[in-house]
Design an enzyme around this catalytic site. Structure first.
Site, PDB file in Angstrom:
ATOM      1  CB  CYS A  39      -0.899   0.162   1.216  1.00  0.00           C
ATOM      2  SG  CYS A  39      -1.906   1.400   1.271  1.00  0.00           S
ATOM      3  CG  HIS A  56      -7.283   3.133   1.126  1.00  0.00           C
ATOM      4  ND1 HIS A  56      -6.508   3.376   2.221  1.00  0.00           N
ATOM      5  CD2 HIS A  56      -6.343   2.089   0.375  1.00  0.00           C
ATOM      6  CE1 HIS A  56      -5.351   2.953   2.094  1.00  0.00           C
ATOM      7  NE2 HIS A  56      -5.293   2.115   0.954  1.00  0.00           N
ATOM      8  CG  HIS A  95      -5.625  -2.168  -1.216  1.00  0.00           C
ATOM      9  ND1 HIS A  95      -4.735  -3.126  -0.481  1.00  0.00           N
ATOM     10  CD2 HIS A  95      -5.527  -1.119  -1.124  1.00  0.00           C
ATOM     11  CE1 HIS A  95      -3.809  -2.159   0.009  1.00  0.00           C
ATOM     12  NE2 HIS A  95      -4.276  -0.648  -0.361  1.00  0.00           N
ATOM     13  CD  GLU A  96      -6.347   1.465  -3.894  1.00  0.00           C
ATOM     14  OE1 GLU A  96      -6.494   2.232  -3.226  1.00  0.00           O
ATOM     15  OE2 GLU A  96      -5.417   0.693  -4.052  1.00  0.00           O
TER      16      GLU A  96
HETATM   17 CO    CO Z   1      -3.806   1.122   0.250  1.00  0.00          CO
END
Ligand code: CO
Length: 170
Positions: free
Chosen positions: A89, A135, A131-132
């Site tokens: 990341c 966030h 993953h995004e």
């Molecule tokens: Co990330």
């Protein structure tokens, strides 16, 4: 923004204006992503707490046809089958860990013009998206590490907090 910057854990607002400012933010995010050799980036990572993410599954600036810009993304379907793979990341230089993600997902989002799009992602693009997307929901990849990698990275994360503090700048 590097961990433990508070913007990484702040609420991300739904996007309702598809204007030049949004286009500029997406462009800046793509340029930071390529510069840092990443394959994806979420807006809170550049200090913008909005539900916006970008990715390019090859991280290759010469392949803009692979660029994805997603506003207000949601996951509407997901595989039962999970895949385990190591992730990094851009907010955590030098830290990697294995994470279980859905092998495929069905998503809906708005493109940079505000039009609604449905798509199915499989394999690596599905992983980048998850993953995004995390966030945007204030979840960081370290939260999802398999136990072994949580333990392995514990000391390093403590060093981050010491080095960058709770209000760390990028
Ligand atoms: Co990330």
């Amino acid at each position: 923004m590097r961990y433990p910057h508070p913007k990484l854990r702040a609420e991300n607002a739904v996007i309702d204006k598809f204007d030049d400012e949004l286009k500029a933010t997406a462009k800046e995010m793509l340029s930071i992503m390529y510069k840092d050799d990443g394959v994806g980036l979420a807006a809170p990572q550049v200090g913008v707490n909005k539900r916006l993410m970008v990715f390019n599954e090859e991280g290759d600036i010469t392949k803009p046809q692979l660029e994805m810009i997603l506003a207000n993304p949601v996951i509407v379907g997901r595989s039962d089958v999970m895949a385990l793979r190591e992730e990094g990341c851009l907010s955590f230089p030098m830290i990697n860990g294995k994470i279980l993600r859905h092998e495929w997902i069905e998503i809906e989002y708005q493109n940079i013009g505000g039009e609604r799009v449905s798509k199915r992602l499989e394999g690596f693009p599905a992983r980048i998206f998850q993953h995004e997307y995390d966030h945007l929901d204030r979840v960081l990849f370290i939260d999802r590490f398999v136990d072994e990698d949580k333990a392995l990275n514990k000391k390093r994360l403590e060093k981050y907090v010491k080095k960058y503090g709770a209000d760390a700048a990028p």
